[in-house]
Design a protein around this motif. Structure first.
Motif, PDB file in Angstrom:
ATOM      1  N   GLN A 223      39.099  35.405  43.115  1.00  0.00           N
ATOM      2  CA  GLN A 223      40.264  34.766  43.751  1.00  0.00           C
ATOM      3  C   GLN A 223      41.075  35.790  44.544  1.00  0.00           C
ATOM      4  OE1 GLN A 223      41.410  32.954  39.876  1.00  0.00           O
ATOM      5  NE2 GLN A 223      42.089  31.244  41.127  1.00  0.00           N
ATOM      6  N   ILE A 224      41.190  37.005  43.996  1.00  0.00           N
ATOM      7  CA  ILE A 224      41.919  38.050  44.721  1.00  0.00           C
ATOM      8  C   ILE A 224      41.207  38.355  46.044  1.00  0.00           C
ATOM      9  CG2 ILE A 224      42.583  40.499  44.684  1.00  0.00           C
ATOM     10  CD1 ILE A 224      42.989  40.229  41.626  1.00  0.00           C
ATOM     11  N   ALA A 225      39.878  38.497  45.983  1.00  0.00           N
ATOM     12  CA  ALA A 225      39.107  38.801  47.196  1.00  0.00           C
ATOM     13  C   ALA A 225      39.261  37.675  48.224  1.00  0.00           C
ATOM     14  CB  ALA A 225      37.640  39.023  46.840  1.00  0.00           C
ATOM     15  N   CYS A 226      39.235  36.421  47.756  1.00  0.00           N
ATOM     16  CA  CYS A 226      39.400  35.279  48.682  1.00  0.00           C
ATOM     17  C   CYS A 226      40.766  35.317  49.356  1.00  0.00           C
ATOM     18  CB  CYS A 226      39.246  33.946  47.933  1.00  0.00           C
ATOM     19  SG  CYS A 226      37.567  33.617  47.436  1.00  0.00           S
ATOM     20  N   GLU A 227      41.797  35.648  48.570  1.00  0.00           N
ATOM     21  CA  GLU A 227      43.158  35.697  49.112  1.00  0.00           C
ATOM     22  C   GLU A 227      43.272  36.799  50.179  1.00  0.00           C
ATOM     23  OE1 GLU A 227      45.221  33.366  47.991  1.00  0.00           O
ATOM     24  OE2 GLU A 227      47.007  34.011  49.093  1.00  0.00           O
ATOM     25  N   ILE A 228      42.649  37.948  49.900  1.00  0.00           N
ATOM     26  CA  ILE A 228      42.679  39.058  50.867  1.00  0.00           C
ATOM     27  C   ILE A 228      41.934  38.626  52.137  1.00  0.00           C
ATOM     28  CG2 ILE A 228      41.927  41.437  51.329  1.00  0.00           C
ATOM     29  CD1 ILE A 228      42.099  41.916  48.242  1.00  0.00           C
ATOM     30  N   ALA A 229      40.761  38.001  51.937  1.00  0.00           N
ATOM     31  CA  ALA A 229      39.949  37.570  53.085  1.00  0.00           C
ATOM     32  C   ALA A 229      40.741  36.597  53.955  1.00  0.00           C
ATOM     33  CB  ALA A 229      38.664  36.919  52.579  1.00  0.00           C
ATOM     34  N   LYS A 230      41.416  35.666  53.283  1.00  0.00           N
ATOM     35  CA  LYS A 230      42.198  34.674  54.025  1.00  0.00           C
ATOM     36  C   LYS A 230      43.300  35.356  54.836  1.00  0.00           C
ATOM     37  CE  LYS A 230      45.171  31.917  51.900  1.00  0.00           C
ATOM     38  NZ  LYS A 230      45.665  31.029  50.857  1.00  0.00           N
ATOM     39  N   SER A 231      44.017  36.267  54.192  1.00  0.00           N
ATOM     40  CA  SER A 231      45.153  36.851  54.914  1.00  0.00           C
ATOM     41  C   SER A 231      44.723  37.833  56.007  1.00  0.00           C
ATOM     42  CB  SER A 231      46.176  37.462  53.968  1.00  0.00           C
ATOM     43  OG  SER A 231      45.678  38.592  53.419  1.00  0.00           O
ATOM     44  N   LEU A 232      43.484  38.373  55.912  1.00  0.00           N
ATOM     45  CA  LEU A 232      43.026  39.272  56.980  1.00  0.00           C
ATOM     46  C   LEU A 232      42.157  38.534  57.999  1.00  0.00           C
ATOM     47  CD1 LEU A 232      42.147  42.587  55.066  1.00  0.00           C
ATOM     48  CD2 LEU A 232      44.310  41.897  56.082  1.00  0.00           C
ATOM     49  N   GLY A 233      42.027  37.234  57.837  1.00  0.00           N
ATOM     50  CA  GLY A 233      41.222  36.443  58.781  1.00  0.00           C
ATOM     51  C   GLY A 233      39.754  36.836  58.749  1.00  0.00           C
ATOM     52  N   TYR A 234      39.250  37.158  57.569  1.00  0.00           N
ATOM     53  CA  TYR A 234      37.853  37.598  57.429  1.00  0.00           C
ATOM     54  C   TYR A 234      36.900  36.434  57.696  1.00  0.00           C
ATOM     55  CZ  TYR A 234      33.714  39.351  54.860  1.00  0.00           C
ATOM     56  OH  TYR A 234      32.465  39.755  54.483  1.00  0.00           O
ATOM     57  N   SER A 235      35.888  36.677  58.513  1.00  0.00           N
ATOM     58  CA  SER A 235      34.977  35.572  58.866  1.00  0.00           C
ATOM     59  C   SER A 235      33.671  35.607  58.070  1.00  0.00           C
ATOM     60  CB  SER A 235      34.681  35.596  60.365  1.00  0.00           C
ATOM     61  OG  SER A 235      34.160  36.867  60.691  1.00  0.00           O
ATOM     62  N   GLY A 236      33.486  36.636  57.239  1.00  0.00           N
ATOM     63  CA  GLY A 236      32.258  36.717  56.434  1.00  0.00           C
ATOM     64  C   GLY A 236      32.350  35.839  55.188  1.00  0.00           C
ATOM     65  N   VAL A 237      31.433  36.098  54.271  1.00  0.00           N
ATOM     66  CA  VAL A 237      31.352  35.270  53.052  1.00  0.00           C
ATOM     67  C   VAL A 237      31.882  36.058  51.861  1.00  0.00           C
ATOM     68  CG1 VAL A 237      29.744  34.085  51.488  1.00  0.00           C
ATOM     69  CG2 VAL A 237      29.280  34.163  53.960  1.00  0.00           C
ATOM     70  N   VAL A 238      32.712  35.413  51.043  1.00  0.00           N
ATOM     71  CA  VAL A 238      33.122  36.012  49.762  1.00  0.00           C
ATOM     72  C   VAL A 238      32.389  35.227  48.685  1.00  0.00           C
ATOM     73  CG1 VAL A 238      35.033  36.616  48.238  1.00  0.00           C
ATOM     74  CG2 VAL A 238      35.418  36.509  50.705  1.00  0.00           C
ATOM     75  N   ARG A 239      31.590  35.932  47.908  1.00  0.00           N
ATOM     76  CA  ARG A 239      30.746  35.249  46.922  1.00  0.00           C
ATOM     77  C   ARG A 239      31.160  35.639  45.499  1.00  0.00           C
ATOM     78  NH1 ARG A 239      25.317  35.434  45.198  1.00  0.00           N
ATOM     79  NH2 ARG A 239      24.795  37.379  46.245  1.00  0.00           N
ATOM     80  N   GLY A 240      31.377  34.643  44.671  1.00  0.00           N
ATOM     81  CA  GLY A 240      31.691  34.888  43.261  1.00  0.00           C
ATOM     82  C   GLY A 240      30.419  35.224  42.500  1.00  0.00           C
ATOM     83  N   VAL A 241      30.479  36.268  41.673  1.00  0.00           N
ATOM     84  CA  VAL A 241      29.294  36.662  40.899  1.00  0.00           C
ATOM     85  C   VAL A 241      29.686  36.864  39.435  1.00  0.00           C
ATOM     86  CG1 VAL A 241      28.064  37.752  42.829  1.00  0.00           C
ATOM     87  CG2 VAL A 241      29.668  39.120  41.466  1.00  0.00           C
ATOM     88  N   ARG A 242      28.695  36.793  38.552  1.00  0.00           N
ATOM     89  CA  ARG A 242      28.947  37.055  37.140  1.00  0.00           C
ATOM     90  C   ARG A 242      29.113  38.555  36.935  1.00  0.00           C
ATOM     91  NH1 ARG A 242      30.457  32.485  35.457  1.00  0.00           N
ATOM     92  NH2 ARG A 242      29.803  32.775  33.301  1.00  0.00           N
ATOM     93  N   SER A 243      29.907  38.924  35.947  1.00  0.00           N
ATOM     94  CA  SER A 243      30.191  40.349  35.726  1.00  0.00           C
ATOM     95  C   SER A 243      28.950  41.141  35.330  1.00  0.00           C
ATOM     96  CB  SER A 243      31.274  40.509  34.658  1.00  0.00           C
ATOM     97  OG  SER A 243      30.966  39.715  33.542  1.00  0.00           O
ATOM     98  N   ASN A 244      27.938  40.458  34.769  1.00  0.00           N
ATOM     99  CA  ASN A 244      26.780  41.225  34.290  1.00  0.00           C
ATOM    100  C   ASN A 244      25.927  41.806  35.421  1.00  0.00           C
ATOM    101  OD1 ASN A 244      25.494  38.943  35.129  1.00  0.00           O
ATOM    102  ND2 ASN A 244      24.864  38.251  33.079  1.00  0.00           N
ATOM    103  N   ILE A 245      26.246  41.464  36.687  1.00  0.00           N
ATOM    104  CA  ILE A 245      25.483  42.111  37.770  1.00  0.00           C
ATOM    105  C   ILE A 245      26.013  43.524  38.057  1.00  0.00           C
ATOM    106  CG2 ILE A 245      24.941  39.854  38.832  1.00  0.00           C
ATOM    107  CD1 ILE A 245      26.414  41.047  41.352  1.00  0.00           C
ATOM    108  N   PHE A 246      27.193  43.844  37.494  1.00  0.00           N
ATOM    109  CA  PHE A 246      27.715  45.219  37.611  1.00  0.00           C
ATOM    110  C   PHE A 246      27.730  45.829  36.214  1.00  0.00           C
ATOM    111  CE2 PHE A 246      30.211  42.866  40.945  1.00  0.00           C
ATOM    112  CZ  PHE A 246      29.637  43.468  42.052  1.00  0.00           C
TER     113      PHE A 246
END
Ligand SMILES: NC(=O)c1ccc[n+]([C@@H]2O[C@H](COP(=O)([O-])OP(=O)(O)OC[C@H]3O[C@@H](n4cnc5c(N)ncnc54)[C@H](OP(=O)(O)O)[C@@H]3O)[C@@H](O)[C@H]2O)c1
Length: 286
Positions: A223-246
């Protein structure tokens, strides 16, 4: 002139605390590396005894959660034993001690949000060491301490923010086509600038006790990443992932959201907004 001793002045929160103490016109002394290392525990009390500060802001900590997991003895030395020395010495000189703790003291119960009446239940050694740090403060500075638990801290700005928000903004500015962010862990955010102002205002009036200090609402990194993307007008994709991939050394709580039952919305005239309001404000200054 009021003497203020700040540990961790080079850290994210420390930088704001330094600025807030300067604005008050205080006589500021810092305790930090390379001259002063908390590893040298026996040097802490003599330093404080010599300075005789009326206010001590103990902000320094071993904050690397995964390092604390791999080396609990280091976590114990810096976050518990050094804190004990700071608390003992501050009491000896008749000072007031502000200690910053963390929402990482919670998490094992998988409750959505924790207030000051909830009993700590940390899931990793960083959280445990900060909890035992709190206990040292309570034991050795029983009548002269403030403990403030913060959520995921945001701050530092363009040159100094190497944490989550700074990394996401850097990825967007570097033209990343996709951003991955964990969506199965919840927490609260705390604006470091607000927290520094709260600490200084509390020191001035001698506020004591335990307080949670965070923006309203719980949030995921996604949600934080989406909010940042929205406010910076980011045109790419923000994808939610499970924590176990890191894969990380230390387990993370599923939820470590915090709220306060003691602080009103405008503690010390510091407006505490919702997480997106406070995040937007920080991004606009970035
Ligand atoms: N960041 C968060 O999300 C967060 C959330 C909740 C609570 N907190 C708590 O808030 C406080 C401030 O956090 P922060 O994010 O500002 O931390 P930070 O940016 O990681 O900075 C840590 C500070 O502690 C100092 N330090 C670490 N080990 C030391 C040692 N052995 N001797 C002397 N100084 C040492 C560092 O000095 P060097 O510059 O020499 O490394 C630095 O000034 C900490 O108590 C932390 O536990 C942080």
């Amino acid at each position: 002139m009021t003497k203020v001793l700040i540990t961790g002045a080079t850290g994210m929160l420390g930088q704001y605390a330094l600025a807030a103490a300067k604005a008050e016109g205080y006589d500021i002394i810092t305790f930090g590396r390379p001259q002063n290392d908390l590893n040298n525990i026996e040097t802490i009390a003599p330093f404080i005894a010599q300075i005789k500060p009326s206010i001590v802001l103990h902000l320094a900590a071993q904050t690397d959660v995964d390092l604390c997991e791999r080396d609990p003895a280091l976590a114990a030395r810096i976050n518990v034993l050094a804190t004990r020395e700071v608390a003992k010495a501050t009491t000896m000189v008749g000072g007031w001690l502000g200690y910053v703790s963390t929402s990482n003291v919670f998490g094992a119960k998988e409750q959505t949000v924790y207030n000051e009446l909830d009993l700590p239940d940390p899931v990793n050694y960083y959280g445990r060491s900060k909890f035992w740090g709190e206990q040292m403060v309570i034991q050795y500075a029983p009548h002269n301490h403030l403990i403030v638990r913060a959520g995921w801290m945001i701050g530092g700005g363009a040159s100094k923010d190497h944490k989550f928000v700074g990394k996401i903004i850097a990825q967007i500015r570097n033209g990343a086509s996709q951003i991955l962010a964990v969506d199965d862990k919840q927490g609260s955010i705390t604006a470091a600038e607000n927290l520094a102002r709260f600490l200084l205002a509390s020191a001035k009036r001698g506020r004591i006790g335990l307080f949670h200090f965070a923006s309203k609402g719980t949030v995921t990194r996604f949600q934080i990443a989406c909010e940042i993307a929205k406010s910076l007008g980011y045109s790419g994709v923000v994808r939610g992932v499970r924590s176990n991939i890191f894969p990380l050394s230390a387990p993370r709580a599923t939820s470590e959201g915090i709220e306060s039952i003691f602080l009103s919305d405008a503690a010390e005239d510091i407006y505490i907004g919702s997480w997106n309001e406070d995040l937007q404000k920080y991004i606009s200054q970035f």
